[in-house]
Enzyme design. Structure first.
Site, mmCIF file in Angstrom:
data_model
loop_
_atom_site.group_PDB
_atom_site.id
_atom_site.type_symbol
_atom_site.label_atom_id
_atom_site.label_comp_id
_atom_site.label_asym_id
_atom_site.label_seq_id
_atom_site.Cartn_x
_atom_site.Cartn_y
_atom_site.Cartn_z
ATOM 1 N N ASP A 227 11.209 13.564 6.047
ATOM 2 C CA ASP A 227 12.284 13.762 7.038
ATOM 3 C C ASP A 227 13.458 12.841 6.729
ATOM 4 O OD1 ASP A 227 10.545 11.671 7.672
ATOM 5 O OD2 ASP A 227 10.592 12.018 9.835
ATOM 6 N N ASP A 251 10.221 22.634 -2.190
ATOM 7 C CA ASP A 251 10.882 23.917 -1.921
ATOM 8 C C ASP A 251 12.065 23.689 -0.986
ATOM 9 O OD1 ASP A 251 11.225 26.752 -1.763
ATOM 10 O OD2 ASP A 251 10.201 26.726 0.174
#
Ligand code: IPM
Ligand code: MG
Length: 361
Positions: A227, A251
């Site tokens: 994050d 990804d």
């Protein structure tokens, strides 16, 4: 040198055609053979990755891949969807190391949604593990087994999993890449991205990457939660050099990183196995919404062909010629719509490919 050409769906055929043109203009002795993949292969062979396509890919020195996918296949059972083609190729060929460079061309510094000073001179490399993680975890399925979609199902699940050898080999790839880049003037840093504060899989990841890092005392290693990494990528992207992470986080972060450079239409990628056989594809998808209009940016695919020449075909001079030609056409002010800005010249997919061929000199 044998290249398997897998154009796929959507804009795949248009952009791959331009890359082929560029490869042919180089006058190398390349054999190219084309096969259907993705939705196109489902239409012609009833399967997104037909046996004949897989065999061609296995026998080739390298694979040039366009893109797969179209919303019209969303209702098919998962094993027949176009995305299974690329996942199958990665798995069957053992293409575990995915290189996604994010380089900001000075000519495009204003095409990014970020302030020019944040991205000017940006050159980072995301290394994404590509054959493990939640993408390939077992067991995988749903509690009430019905193929296709979910009516009546009570629960669905996927499993996140990494083995020690899987983490070790991708960590070595990252440290070695950082070493090569350091020799060319980069900082010599690997940032390993994890979610060790919540997930056991990524505590393990962090521990193993740290162990591997001990054999690379010349390379700095830091760890970052995913994050925070997502935030730092837009806050101060130039703090990164090589980023290494798992399949799922890679990804997501690689899509985010692509926009730092102005357009996802600019970013090539390479997926390699331990024999240096590789699959080369643009980082972007099949963009069915603009397919057939001649407006897709072929540069990511052309740059992927350059990576192919460098990594799998040992033709670094030819690769550099392509990269220089791309730089030239950008300096000439030629822009497909995705990177267009006032004062530049808007060109079609084909015109951009032709311009690169001409700029090869
Ligand atoms: C990518 C794509 C693929 C992925 C899809 C098409 C399966 O998003 O290469 O990043 O999720 O890996
Ligand atoms: Mg993706």
């Amino acid at each position: 040198m044998k290249i398997a050409i897998l154009p796929g769906d959507g804009i795949g055929t248009e952009i791959v055609a331009e890359a082929i043109k560029v490869l042919q203009a180089l006058d190398l002795s390349l054999t190219m053979e084309t096969a259907p993949v993705g939705g196109a292969a489902y239409e012609s062979h009833g399967h997104p990755l037909p046996e004949s396509t897989l065999q061609l890919a296995k026998d080739a020195d390298a694979i040039l891949f366009g893109a797969v996918g179209d919303w019209k296949y969303d209702t098919l059972e998962r094993s027949l969807r176009p995305e299974q083609a690329i996942l199958g190729l990665r798995k069957h060929l053992g293409l575990f190391a995915n290189f996604r460079p994010a380089i900001c061309y000075e000519q495009l510094v204003n095409a990014s949604s970020l302030k020019p000073e944040l991205i000017s001179g940006l050159d980072i490399l995301i290394i994404r593990e590509l054959t493990g993680d939640i993408y390939f975890g077992q067991p995988r399925g749903r509690r009430t087994a019905t193929d296709g979609h979910f009516p009546g199902a009570e629960e669905a699940f996927d499993t996140m999993r990494y083995s020690r050898p899987e983490i070790e080999r991708i960590a070595h790839v990252a440290f070695q890449a950082a070493r090569t880049r350091k020799a060319a003037g980069s900082e010599g840093r690997v940032t390993s991205v994890d979610k060790a504060n919540v997930l056991e899989t990524f505590q393990f990841w962090k521990d193993v990457v740290t162990e591997v890092g001990q054999s690379y005392p010349d390379i700095a290693l830091d760890h970052m939660y995913v994050d925070n990494a997502a935030m730092q990528l837009v806050k101060q992207p130039k703090r990164f050099d090589v980023v290494v992470t798992g399949n799922m986080f890679g990804d997501i972060l690689s899509d985010e990183a692509s926009m730092l450079t102005g357009s996802i239409g600019m970013l090539p990628s390479a997926s390699l196995n331990s024999r240096n056989q590789g699959l080369y594809e643009p980082s972007h998808g099949s963009a069915p919404d603009i397919a057939g209009q001649g407006i897709a940016n072929p540069l990511a695919t052309i740059l992927s062909a350059a990576m192919m020449l460098r990594f799998s075909l040992q033709q670094p001079e030819a690769a550099a010629r392509i990269e220089k030609a791309v730089d030239t056409v950008l300096s000439q002010g030629l822009r497909t719509p995705d990177i267009y800005s006032a004062g530049t010249t808007k060109v079609s997919t084909r015109e951009m490919g032709d311009a690169v061929v001409k700029a090869l000199g």
